[in-house]
Design a protein around this motif. Sequence first.
Motif, PDB file in Angstrom:
ATOM      1  N   VAL A  67       0.857  -1.185   0.000  1.00 46.75           N
ATOM      2  CA  VAL A  67       0.000   0.000   0.000  1.00 46.75           C
ATOM      3  C   VAL A  67       0.891   1.233   0.000  1.00 46.75           C
ATOM      4  CG1 VAL A  67      -1.805   1.246   1.247  1.00 46.75           C
ATOM      5  CG2 VAL A  67      -1.750  -1.269   1.309  1.00 46.75           C
ATOM      6  N   ARG A  68       0.628   2.132  -0.929  1.00 53.04           N
ATOM      7  CA  ARG A  68       1.372   3.390  -1.005  1.00 53.04           C
ATOM      8  C   ARG A  68       0.446   4.510  -0.578  1.00 53.04           C
ATOM      9  NH1 ARG A  68       1.717   0.939  -5.505  1.00 53.04           N
ATOM     10  NH2 ARG A  68       0.785   2.574  -6.750  1.00 53.04           N
ATOM     11  N   ILE A  69       0.929   5.340   0.323  1.00 51.29           N
ATOM     12  CA  ILE A  69       0.106   6.410   0.887  1.00 51.29           C
ATOM     13  C   ILE A  69       0.783   7.754   0.654  1.00 51.29           C
ATOM     14  CG2 ILE A  69      -0.784   7.399   3.041  1.00 51.29           C
ATOM     15  CD1 ILE A  69      -1.001   4.508   4.087  1.00 51.29           C
ATOM     16  N   ARG A  70      -0.032   8.718   0.222  1.00 46.40           N
ATOM     17  CA  ARG A  70       0.400  10.116   0.189  1.00 46.40           C
ATOM     18  C   ARG A  70      -0.518  10.880   1.125  1.00 46.40           C
ATOM     19  NH1 ARG A  70       1.114  12.732  -5.429  1.00 46.40           N
ATOM     20  NH2 ARG A  70      -1.089  12.903  -5.036  1.00 46.40           N
ATOM     21  N   GLU A  94       4.661  -4.321   7.962  1.00 48.06           N
ATOM     22  CA  GLU A  94       5.797  -3.433   7.756  1.00 48.06           C
ATOM     23  C   GLU A  94       5.272  -2.068   7.338  1.00 48.06           C
ATOM     24  OE1 GLU A  94       9.033  -4.909   5.268  1.00 48.06           O
ATOM     25  OE2 GLU A  94       8.412  -6.957   5.701  1.00 48.06           O
ATOM     26  N   VAL A  95       5.934  -1.017   7.826  1.00 45.52           N
ATOM     27  CA  VAL A  95       5.577   0.362   7.472  1.00 45.52           C
ATOM     28  C   VAL A  95       6.869   1.155   7.308  1.00 45.52           C
ATOM     29  CG1 VAL A  95       4.378   2.468   8.189  1.00 45.52           C
ATOM     30  CG2 VAL A  95       3.433   0.232   8.818  1.00 45.52           C
ATOM     31  N   TYR A  96       6.961   1.882   6.209  1.00 43.67           N
ATOM     32  CA  TYR A  96       8.149   2.686   5.935  1.00 43.67           C
ATOM     33  C   TYR A  96       7.734   4.103   5.567  1.00 43.67           C
ATOM     34  CZ  TYR A  96      10.325  -1.873   5.565  1.00 43.67           C
ATOM     35  OH  TYR A  96      10.764  -3.137   5.831  1.00 43.67           O
ATOM     36  N   ARG A  97       8.421   5.090   6.142  1.00 43.48           N
ATOM     37  CA  ARG A  97       8.277   6.480   5.709  1.00 43.48           C
ATOM     38  C   ARG A  97       9.302   6.683   4.598  1.00 43.48           C
ATOM     39  NH1 ARG A  97      10.330  11.535   7.535  1.00 43.48           N
ATOM     40  NH2 ARG A  97      11.383  10.484   9.246  1.00 43.48           N
ATOM     41  N   MET A  98       8.850   7.218   3.480  1.00 38.70           N
ATOM     42  CA  MET A  98       9.665   7.257   2.276  1.00 38.70           C
ATOM     43  C   MET A  98      10.063   8.680   1.902  1.00 38.70           C
ATOM     44  SD  MET A  98       9.494   4.003   1.666  1.00 38.70           S
ATOM     45  CE  MET A  98      10.185   3.830   0.032  1.00 38.70           C
ATOM     46  N   ASP A 103       4.665   9.007   0.437  1.00 39.38           N
ATOM     47  CA  ASP A 103       5.066   9.307   1.814  1.00 39.38           C
ATOM     48  C   ASP A 103       5.291   8.047   2.651  1.00 39.38           C
ATOM     49  OD1 ASP A 103       4.948  12.186   1.605  1.00 39.38           O
ATOM     50  OD2 ASP A 103       2.763  11.957   1.500  1.00 39.38           O
ATOM     51  N   TYR A 104       4.437   7.022   2.459  1.00 41.33           N
ATOM     52  CA  TYR A 104       4.529   5.800   3.272  1.00 41.33           C
ATOM     53  C   TYR A 104       4.241   4.593   2.397  1.00 41.33           C
ATOM     54  CZ  TYR A 104       4.333   9.117   7.042  1.00 41.33           C
ATOM     55  OH  TYR A 104       4.614  10.171   7.862  1.00 41.33           O
ATOM     56  N   VAL A 105       4.942   3.490   2.696  1.00 36.36           N
ATOM     57  CA  VAL A 105       4.666   2.207   2.058  1.00 36.36           C
ATOM     58  C   VAL A 105       4.402   1.198   3.164  1.00 36.36           C
ATOM     59  CG1 VAL A 105       5.612   0.320   0.663  1.00 36.36           C
ATOM     60  CG2 VAL A 105       6.055   2.687   0.012  1.00 36.36           C
ATOM     61  N   VAL A 132      -4.350   6.873  -1.574  1.00 34.97           N
ATOM     62  CA  VAL A 132      -3.970   5.518  -1.156  1.00 34.97           C
ATOM     63  C   VAL A 132      -4.076   4.624  -2.381  1.00 34.97           C
ATOM     64  CG1 VAL A 132      -4.500   3.571   0.369  1.00 34.97           C
ATOM     65  CG2 VAL A 132      -4.939   5.910   1.150  1.00 34.97           C
ATOM     66  N   SER A 133      -3.009   3.914  -2.698  1.00 35.81           N
ATOM     67  CA  SER A 133      -3.057   2.960  -3.806  1.00 35.81           C
ATOM     68  C   SER A 133      -2.449   1.645  -3.343  1.00 35.81           C
ATOM     69  CB  SER A 133      -2.342   3.499  -5.044  1.00 35.81           C
ATOM     70  OG  SER A 133      -0.998   3.794  -4.742  1.00 35.81           O
ATOM     71  N   SER A 134      -2.969   0.562  -3.897  1.00 34.47           N
ATOM     72  CA  SER A 134      -2.561  -0.771  -3.447  1.00 34.47           C
ATOM     73  C   SER A 134      -2.184  -1.643  -4.627  1.00 34.47           C
ATOM     74  CB  SER A 134      -3.719  -1.439  -2.694  1.00 34.47           C
ATOM     75  OG  SER A 134      -4.162  -0.612  -1.650  1.00 34.47           O
ATOM     76  N   ASN A 135      -1.203  -2.511  -4.394  1.00 33.25           N
ATOM     77  CA  ASN A 135      -0.797  -3.507  -5.375  1.00 33.25           C
ATOM     78  C   ASN A 135      -0.734  -4.867  -4.699  1.00 33.25           C
ATOM     79  OD1 ASN A 135       0.861  -0.846  -6.233  1.00 33.25           O
ATOM     80  ND2 ASN A 135       0.190  -2.005  -8.013  1.00 33.25           N
ATOM     81  N   PHE A 136      -1.342  -5.852  -5.339  1.00 29.47           N
ATOM     82  CA  PHE A 136      -1.306  -7.215  -4.832  1.00 29.47           C
ATOM     83  C   PHE A 136      -0.110  -7.937  -5.435  1.00 29.47           C
ATOM     84  CE2 PHE A 136      -5.523  -5.846  -4.026  1.00 29.47           C
ATOM     85  CZ  PHE A 136      -5.949  -6.554  -2.923  1.00 29.47           C
ATOM     86  N   ALA A 137       0.693  -8.563  -4.592  1.00 33.89           N
ATOM     87  CA  ALA A 137       1.848  -9.326  -5.073  1.00 33.89           C
ATOM     88  C   ALA A 137       1.353 -10.575  -5.789  1.00 33.89           C
ATOM     89  CB  ALA A 137       2.754  -9.701  -3.913  1.00 33.89           C
ATOM     90  N   MET A 138       1.881 -10.808  -6.966  1.00 35.76           N
ATOM     91  CA  MET A 138       1.497 -11.977  -7.751  1.00 35.76           C
ATOM     92  C   MET A 138       2.365 -13.193  -7.430  1.00 35.76           C
ATOM     93  SD  MET A 138      -1.020 -10.761  -9.402  1.00 35.76           S
ATOM     94  CE  MET A 138      -1.324 -12.079 -10.530  1.00 35.76           C
TER      95      MET A 138
END
Length: 152
Positions: A67-70, A94-98, A103-105, A132-138
């Motif tokens: 999940v990518r957050i701005r 897991e949460v990362y400030r980018m 801003d956050y993944v 907020v955008s999301s990507n599902f791992a294949m």
Amino acid sequence: MDDIDRKILSLIQKDAALALADIAERVGLSTTPCWRRIQNLEKSGVIRARVALLNAAKVNVGVTVFVRIRTSRHDLEWLDQFARAVEDIPEIVEVYRMSGEIDYVLKVVVPDIASFDAIYKRLIGAVPMMDVSSNFAMEEIKLTTALPLTYA
């Protein structure tokens, strides 16, 4: 940190349940000096914890979502609220400030899309976000918790 410490760390990163005698033998020490080194690595914070790594599919959380957050807010109040929200959601592992445009993944593990949708709604209800955008791992191509030790 010397080569023996790096060898000890390499061994316990692969198998934290490895017996002290086995570690000592593999690094060329007797058990007492080896035990002291491990204790020092723990006291200094190099070893943060010893854990069991679970098979996500076997515990029914085989779907991984990134999940990518701005956000339009960059203040401590928002950050504290966000940190509390993600801490309270166990599926967020897991949460990362980018730096950069995002801003956050977040890394989220769930059993299915419907479960992720519930997490998504909980998250967007907890703190205001701009995007907020999301990507599902294949496919999982590489997953390791072992850190490279060549720089230590």
